[in-house]
Design a protein around this motif. Sequence first.
Motif, mmCIF file in Angstrom:
data_model
loop_
_atom_site.group_PDB
_atom_site.id
_atom_site.type_symbol
_atom_site.label_atom_id
_atom_site.label_comp_id
_atom_site.label_asym_id
_atom_site.label_seq_id
_atom_site.Cartn_x
_atom_site.Cartn_y
_atom_site.Cartn_z
ATOM 1 N N GLY A 69 0.818 -1.209 0.000
ATOM 2 C CA GLY A 69 0.000 0.000 0.000
ATOM 3 C C GLY A 69 0.848 1.254 0.000
ATOM 4 N N GLU A 70 0.300 2.334 -0.546
ATOM 5 C CA GLU A 70 1.059 3.581 -0.618
ATOM 6 C C GLU A 70 1.445 4.086 0.767
ATOM 7 N N GLU A 71 0.551 3.982 1.731
ATOM 8 C CA GLU A 71 0.805 4.613 3.027
ATOM 9 C C GLU A 71 1.387 3.675 4.073
ATOM 10 N N VAL A 85 -2.430 -1.246 -3.419
ATOM 11 C CA VAL A 85 -3.499 -0.314 -3.054
ATOM 12 C C VAL A 85 -3.019 1.128 -2.964
ATOM 13 N N ASP A 86 -3.723 2.011 -3.653
ATOM 14 C CA ASP A 86 -3.587 3.449 -3.412
ATOM 15 C C ASP A 86 -4.920 3.910 -2.838
ATOM 16 N N PRO A 87 -4.945 4.261 -1.541
ATOM 17 C CA PRO A 87 -6.240 4.562 -0.918
ATOM 18 C C PRO A 87 -6.899 5.795 -1.524
ATOM 19 N N ILE A 88 -6.081 6.823 -1.790
ATOM 20 C CA ILE A 88 -6.602 8.012 -2.483
ATOM 21 C C ILE A 88 -5.556 8.408 -3.518
ATOM 22 N N ASP A 89 -5.792 8.033 -4.761
ATOM 23 C CA ASP A 89 -4.903 8.470 -5.840
ATOM 24 C C ASP A 89 -5.425 9.817 -6.322
ATOM 25 N N GLY A 90 -4.486 10.782 -6.419
ATOM 26 C CA GLY A 90 -4.918 12.155 -6.714
ATOM 27 C C GLY A 90 -5.083 12.920 -5.405
ATOM 28 N N THR A 91 -4.135 12.704 -4.499
ATOM 29 C CA THR A 91 -4.256 13.317 -3.164
ATOM 30 C C THR A 91 -4.270 14.841 -3.217
ATOM 31 N N VAL A 92 -3.522 15.412 -4.159
ATOM 32 C CA VAL A 92 -3.503 16.883 -4.223
ATOM 33 C C VAL A 92 -4.867 17.396 -4.694
ATOM 34 N N GLY A 166 5.988 14.562 -11.578
ATOM 35 C CA GLY A 166 6.363 14.139 -10.224
ATOM 36 C C GLY A 166 6.340 15.326 -9.267
ATOM 37 N N TYR A 167 6.436 15.014 -7.990
ATOM 38 C CA TYR A 167 6.384 16.066 -6.971
ATOM 39 C C TYR A 167 7.717 16.790 -6.807
ATOM 40 N N ASP A 168 8.807 16.140 -7.199
ATOM 41 C CA ASP A 168 10.136 16.710 -6.968
ATOM 42 C C ASP A 168 10.419 17.788 -8.018
ATOM 43 N N ARG A 190 -3.799 16.747 -21.581
ATOM 44 C CA ARG A 190 -4.526 16.848 -20.314
ATOM 45 C C ARG A 190 -3.597 16.488 -19.157
ATOM 46 N N ARG A 191 -3.790 17.156 -18.006
ATOM 47 C CA ARG A 191 -3.067 16.786 -16.786
ATOM 48 C C ARG A 191 -4.111 16.878 -15.676
ATOM 49 N N ALA A 192 -4.752 15.743 -15.401
ATOM 50 C CA ALA A 192 -5.910 15.753 -14.502
ATOM 51 C C ALA A 192 -5.533 15.458 -13.052
ATOM 52 N N ALA A 194 -4.577 12.422 -11.411
ATOM 53 C CA ALA A 194 -4.743 11.102 -10.775
ATOM 54 C C ALA A 194 -4.444 10.042 -11.828
ATOM 55 N N ALA A 195 -3.300 9.403 -11.679
ATOM 56 C CA ALA A 195 -2.838 8.445 -12.693
ATOM 57 C C ALA A 195 -3.845 7.323 -12.921
ATOM 58 N N SER A 196 -4.458 6.845 -11.844
ATOM 59 C CA SER A 196 -5.409 5.723 -11.992
ATOM 60 C C SER A 196 -6.585 6.135 -12.870
ATOM 61 N N PHE A 211 1.167 9.081 -20.664
ATOM 62 C CA PHE A 211 2.535 8.698 -20.290
ATOM 63 C C PHE A 211 2.930 9.478 -19.040
ATOM 64 N N GLU A 212 3.784 8.894 -18.245
ATOM 65 C CA GLU A 212 4.285 9.595 -17.053
ATOM 66 C C GLU A 212 5.512 8.875 -16.522
ATOM 67 N N ARG A 213 6.469 9.673 -16.033
ATOM 68 C CA ARG A 213 7.623 9.084 -15.342
ATOM 69 C C ARG A 213 7.413 9.213 -13.843
HETATM 70 C C1 LIP Z 1 -0.139 10.898 -7.800
HETATM 71 C C2 LIP Z 1 -0.685 10.578 -9.183
HETATM 72 C C3 LIP Z 1 -0.533 11.815 -10.042
HETATM 73 C C4 LIP Z 1 0.897 11.748 -10.390
HETATM 74 C C5 LIP Z 1 1.739 11.903 -9.136
HETATM 75 C C6 LIP Z 1 1.348 10.953 -8.025
HETATM 76 P P1 LIP Z 1 -0.947 10.288 -5.322
HETATM 77 O O1 LIP Z 1 -0.488 9.913 -6.842
HETATM 78 O O2 LIP Z 1 -1.736 9.887 -9.399
HETATM 79 O O3 LIP Z 1 -1.304 11.839 -11.217
HETATM 80 O O4 LIP Z 1 1.217 12.705 -11.354
HETATM 81 O O5 LIP Z 1 3.076 11.687 -9.510
HETATM 82 O O6 LIP Z 1 1.874 9.696 -8.195
HETATM 83 O O7 LIP Z 1 0.282 10.809 -4.628
HETATM 84 O O8 LIP Z 1 -2.005 11.307 -5.418
HETATM 85 O O9 LIP Z 1 -1.441 8.998 -4.756
#
Ligand code: LIP
Length: 266
Positions: A69-71, A85-92, A166-168, A190-192, A194-196, A211-213
Amino acid sequence: MSLAQDLESLAIDIAREAGDLARSRRDAGVAIAATKSALADIVTEADREVEALIRARLERERPEDGFLGEETGEGSGESGITWVVDPIDGTVNYAYGIPSYAVSIAAVRGEPTPEAWEALAGVVFNPVTGELFHAAAGEGAKLGMQRLSVNAEVGPAGGLIATGFGYDPSTHAGDLALVGRVMPMARDLRRAGAASLDLASVAAGRLDGYFERGLRPWDFAAGALLVTEAGGRFGRAADDGGPRAPLVVAASPAIFDRISELAGLS
Ligand code: LIP
């Protein structure tokens, strides 16, 4: 029912409960609990609470399975199945009140690393829209009851393509250069956030490619299965062991090779 379908139906049930909890916590107000890899990389109290709910239910209903899990990290199992598991993908998005976040749950077989695992079931649930995307290996991908297919063709205007960053902050220039390389084949970008959900959108034909790194396994485990079960292609560059996770590409077969070539996957 096959094992994959059993796992899918359990994941659907848990994702609904977890999504309802995430949504009710959002309605009550969000508290940032901590920052992680970078200042912009946040975890909310709700991320932790939702993951705890998912983990507890899985421990109760499938005590032999492993967990990633992510957390809360990794817990090994004996069954050969691991839940990613990602409990909340798209946390921001969640923290800002943007209604584009999801609970992402996958069940995989084999070593719990993306290079080695075989995805059996995947669910991506956006509790705000109520959209529940789900797939079982060999059984196709669905949105609710409706069967999903990626876009078979991409017109001369180019593909509608999504990405993420990425966040960095030190990775942003490289990510923008990557966008510059792919842009000539895009009708728009588009940059929405939430990767999922980006991957679910490729599966549903709402996007032609993505695509995403830097994605972590829990960001794409469920969504990648949605894409391939909807007739799309998913690829991930080899892990070079560096600090940044490798590039992933998901797309309609009509543009997968081209986007992979421009993004540097192949
Ligand atoms: C996030 C993604 C977002 C991606 C970030 C990060 P989080 O996941 O879904 O789209 O660009 O790099 O991985 O941190 O919200 O679970």
